[in-house]
Enzyme design. Structure first.
Site, mmCIF file in Angstrom:
data_model
loop_
_atom_site.group_PDB
_atom_site.id
_atom_site.type_symbol
_atom_site.label_atom_id
_atom_site.label_comp_id
_atom_site.label_asym_id
_atom_site.label_seq_id
_atom_site.Cartn_x
_atom_site.Cartn_y
_atom_site.Cartn_z
ATOM 1 N N ASN A 133 0.799 -1.227 0.000
ATOM 2 C CA ASN A 133 0.000 0.000 0.000
ATOM 3 C C ASN A 133 0.831 1.277 0.000
ATOM 4 O O ASN A 133 0.334 2.355 0.328
ATOM 5 C CB ASN A 133 -0.947 0.001 1.200
ATOM 6 N N GLU A 134 2.106 1.166 -0.381
ATOM 7 C CA GLU A 134 2.979 2.334 -0.342
ATOM 8 C C GLU A 134 2.401 3.522 -1.098
ATOM 9 O O GLU A 134 2.445 4.669 -0.631
ATOM 10 C CB GLU A 134 4.366 1.986 -0.921
ATOM 11 N N ILE A 135 1.847 3.260 -2.285
ATOM 12 C CA ILE A 135 1.388 4.367 -3.121
ATOM 13 C C ILE A 135 0.216 5.100 -2.491
ATOM 14 O O ILE A 135 0.026 6.302 -2.706
ATOM 15 C CB ILE A 135 1.043 3.863 -4.543
#
Length: 257
Positions: A133-135
């Protein structure tokens, strides 16, 4: 070292225990270093099962710790962190023994990438969530780290999971290739120990050579062209957008606590 290593039926079972969610910070990286040094010295002929003593396998980077690091705008310190982060993942990715991930809870962002560094992964069949879920939190994924995801998942799935940032349940996580299979919580660890235990000492030399052969191009890219590309990473990490996004998330999480 906070982590525990216990030999079970010829398998070295490593239980991560750095903090309640096994978020990645200096303590976590130190524990990982010490654990794999201990494995190499004291359990050289043993396959490994990597799991957690906590309710999460790993929730990824410690956001509060890293917000403070990036806000300092100290590029040398950020480069040192980058080397530390990639080096920790490489210790698992290149360990010359079978490494099975017994993912007993959430594995998110860097936590999922850690699981993908292993040779075989089994997740718990429960309410745990898995994803990159970095983005969605404004965090840039280093090129070197992305190579591990590409190797484990292939280009099409990697594009999908990185650019959407979705989190998945166990069924979808297995379908996408995050893990090879899922098991009920009470069966997870014993199943992983039994799976790892099939690789006895006589099989280790051949396994080690084959593993190096499979992963050598990834390692070369991580240390070569990707490291060159990632030299621009500190400028992004301390950019206004990243700091604002991480700051907002840290504040929200703090209120929830």
């Amino acid at each position: 070292m906070s982590w525990e290593i216990q030999r079970t039926d010829g398998v070295a079972v490593v239980r991560m225990n750095s903090n309640p969610m096994n978020v990645m910070n200096e303590l976590f990286f130190n524990d990982l270093d010490k654990a794999f040094l201990t494995l190499a010295s004291d359990h050289a002929e043993s396959p490994v099962v990597l799991t957690s003593s906590q309710r999460a396998f790993s929730a990824g980077l410690d956001l509060k710790y890293h917000l403070s690091l990036f806000a300092s705008r100290d590029e040398e310190e950020m480069r040192r962190w980058y080397k530390r982060f990639c080096g920790a993942l490489l210790q698992v990715f290149t360990y010359e023994r079978p490494v099975v991930a017994a993912v007993n809870g959430h594995a998110i962002a860097g936590g999922l990438i850690l699981a993908l560094c292993c040779d075989y992964g089994v997740c718990v069949d429960s309410e745990a969530r898995f994803g990159l879920n970095e983005i969605t939190i404004g965090f840039p994924l280093p090129s070197a780290v992305a190579q591990i995801v590409l190797y484990a998942l292939g280009s099409a799935v990697t594009r999908r999971v990185i650019t959407t940032g979705f989190l998945y349940d166990s069924q979808d996580a297995v379908s996408l290739g995050f893990f090879n299979e899922s098991r009920k919580a009470g069966e997870l660890l014993s199943h992983c120990v039994a799976f790892a235990g099939q690789y006895g000492p006589s099989l280790i030399p051949g396994y080690a050579f084959s593993k190096k052969a499979l992963r050598r191009e990834v390692v070369a890219n991580m240390k070569g062209v990707c490291a060159d590309f990632d030299r621009d990473l500190p400028a992004t990490l301390c950019s206004r957008g990243v700091l604002k996004s991480l700051g907002g998330l840290v504040e929200t999480l703090g209120k929830k606590k």
